[in-house]
Design an enzyme around this catalytic site. Structure first.
Site, PDB file in Angstrom:
ATOM      1  CG  HIS A   1      -3.681   3.374  -2.793  1.00 20.63           C
ATOM      2  ND1 HIS A   1      -3.599   2.877  -1.506  1.00 20.63           N
ATOM      3  CD2 HIS A   1      -2.832   4.421  -2.857  1.00 20.63           C
ATOM      4  CE1 HIS A   1      -2.726   3.600  -0.819  1.00 20.63           C
ATOM      5  NE2 HIS A   1      -2.245   4.538  -1.616  1.00 20.63           N
TER       6      HIS A   1
ATOM      7  CB  SER B   1       0.856   5.578  -2.329  1.00 22.51           C
ATOM      8  OG  SER B   1      -0.323   6.360  -2.213  1.00 22.51           O
TER       9      SER B   1
ATOM     10  CG  ASP C   1      -5.804   0.481  -0.617  1.00 16.22           C
ATOM     11  OD1 ASP C   1      -6.166   1.521  -1.219  1.00 16.22           O
ATOM     12  OD2 ASP C   1      -4.619   0.306  -0.272  1.00 16.22           O
TER      13      ASP C   1
END
Length: 340
Positions: A318, A37, A315
């Protein structure tokens, strides 16, 4: 006949533009990203998985406030790298139905949020395992070949593209430390050795397909991510998780050195993500942040903050776009100095 001539002319002009652009960018015609990610620009959007981010508030600081499937408030690291190298503004997801053929020659992203080197990591989340990303890479080469029509030019693009890789974050943080079966069966030294074995196979696969310029990211300081710190009431980083990340990163750095010495015509560079981000977490004020508490989407912040620019993290796992930008100059300089 006239249409064919026009198409040939357009392809020639596109190739010439790419050639001139590559010279201006230090010889890099494209960026091709693999992994998780940190780099994913939307490959999970059509998957049956909970590891998705194509909904608000994700993407609220992206152009036009679009939730594109990037795991952040705006652009992610792969976007920023390709832009800073002067290639293009954004790195499109290969699995996006909106991907344009004209984008292929300047690079795409195969990374999948939640993925890893351990097949279990991808399987438990229903995302794209890195070896399956290699299969996508093969499909990309086929599409690029059809678009360009010149095998020598395709080979040149692949050989000179920056291969940007981020793997290991989810394997260590989720599959190992959050899975009792893994901890009971392997110690962290043995497990990271297994990861290095899988990474060796992965890198060799990319090399065999023509990739030659590799920028391999280490993991983040995983024990200091908000999701880990909330386990201690947000008081301290989890030292055992950080130990696993550092151990893995040391082995990745050694592997990168080994590949760089042993594979003909290849260039490899290890990029430290752990220490630069850790310094920002420990000294947020020096980088223009007010807190390392996430802006949104966590137990600590169920209601999104007003300004993500004041937060190191977007978050629970991340970094914010601003945090990526803080570490970007060193990353790009390392790529230019070692891979050009």
């Amino acid at each position: 006949m006239e249409n064919t001539a026009i198409k040939v002319l357009l392809v020639f002009l596109a190739l010439w533009f790419s050639y001139v652009q590559a010279i201006q960018n230090g010889g890099f015609p494209a960026v091709i990203a693999f992994g998780d990610s940190i780099l994913d620009t939307g490959n999970n959007n059509l998957l049956m998985t909970l590891s998705r981010s194509n909904f608000l508030p994700y993407g609220r600081d992206f152009p036009f406030h679009l939730p594109t499937g990037r795991f952040g408030n705006g652009k992610v690291l792969s976007d920023l790298v390709v832009a800073e190298l002067g290639i293009k503004d954004l790195l499109p997801a290969f699995r996006s139905p909106l991907l344009k053929s004209s984008e292929l020659s300047t690079g795409v992203c195969f990374a999948s949020g939640g993925s890893g080197l351990d097949k279990t990591t991808a399987s438990i989340q229903g995302v794209i395992w890195v070896q399956d990303q290699v299969v996508d890479f093969q499909k990309y080469i086929e599409k690029l070949s059809k678009e360009i029509g010149d095998p020598a030019q395709v080979k040149k693009i692949i050989a000179n593209a920056v291969i940007l890789i981020s793997t290991g974050n989810n394997d260590i943080a989720i599959t190992y430390f959050s899975t009792p079966a893994r901890i009971s069966r392997y110690n962290i030294d043995t497990y990271t050795d297994m990861l290095i074995g899988w990474k060796t196979t992965f890198l060799q696969s990319l090399y065999d397909l023509g990739a030659r310029k590799f920028a391999v990211l280490g993991t983040l300081p995983l024990g200091c991510l908000p999701g880990a710190r909330q386990m201690s009431g947000n008081l301290i980083c989890l030292p055992h998780v950080n130990y696993g990340a550092k151990l893995y990163n040391q082995k990745v750095s050694s592997l990168v050195d080994k590949f760089g010495q042993n594979l003909p015509d290849a260039k490899f560079v290890y990029i430290d993500m752990y220490n630069p981000l850790l310094d920002i977490i420990n000294n947020p004020g020096q980088y223009g942040f007010t807190t390392a508490i996430p802006c949104c989407c966590s137990v600590m912040t169920p209601v999104p903050c007003l300004s993500s620019a004041s937060h190191v993290f977007w978050d629970f796992a991340h970094p914010s776009e601003k945090a990526y930008k803080a570490v970007l100059p060193k990353i790009v300089n390392t790529i230019r100095n070692n891979l050009a």
